[in-house]
Design a protein around this motif. Structure first.
Motif, PDB file in Angstrom:
ATOM      1  N   GLU A   9       0.852  -1.191   0.000  1.00 56.51           N
ATOM      2  CA  GLU A   9       0.000   0.000   0.000  1.00 56.51           C
ATOM      3  C   GLU A   9       0.882   1.234   0.000  1.00 56.51           C
ATOM      4  N   ALA A  11       1.420   5.416   0.309  1.00 55.87           N
ATOM      5  CA  ALA A  11       0.860   6.580   0.998  1.00 55.87           C
ATOM      6  C   ALA A  11       0.462   7.657  -0.007  1.00 55.87           C
ATOM      7  N   HIS A  12      -0.729   8.201   0.197  1.00 54.97           N
ATOM      8  CA  HIS A  12      -1.240   9.293  -0.624  1.00 54.97           C
ATOM      9  C   HIS A  12      -1.805  10.369   0.295  1.00 54.97           C
ATOM     10  N   GLU A  69       3.132  11.838  -3.909  1.00 52.45           N
ATOM     11  CA  GLU A  69       3.151  12.525  -2.621  1.00 52.45           C
ATOM     12  C   GLU A  69       2.593  13.941  -2.686  1.00 52.45           C
TER      13      GLU A  69
END
Length: 116
Positions: A9, A11-12, A69
């Protein structure tokens, strides 16, 4: 959730965390802008392997990370492929017209400079 799943997974930022200066920074690089133009033209998720960028794999990874990001793209694993999609709806909700204007200007520039 097992450790293998959690490592897969990415990160957003949440929509509310996306900042204009981060988006503008991400779009300021010619290779990142090229990625965004391709995603916008495809109107679907594309595998990272789809992009034929004239840089090393590690540099390509860096460019995708900056875009992710900053909130410009969303990346998910589908099997062994890392798929990337443009977060157009989020960007349009936060900064109406920005993405469309940047893409239009990039297309005009590419036409003027011979397809860059």
């Amino acid at each position: 959730m097992n450790a293998a799943t959690s490592r897969r997974e990415l990160a957003h930022p949440e929509r509310t965390e996306i900042r204009l200066e981060g988006v503008l920074h991400a779009l300021s690089d010619p290779l990142r802008l090229r990625i965004v133009r391709e995603l916008a033209g495809a109107d679907r998720e594309l595998a990272c392997s789809h992009f034929d960028l004239p840089v090393t794999k590690s540099t390509t990874t860096h460019h995708f990370r900056v875009l992710r990001e900053s909130g410009v793209i969303r990346q998910v694993y589908r099997g062994t492929a890392k798929m990337s999609g443009l977060r157009g709806a989020d960007l349009d909700a936060l900064f109406p017209g920005l993405l469309g204007s940047v893409l239009e200007a990039a297309d005009a520039q590419a036409g003027r400079l011979g397809g860059i």
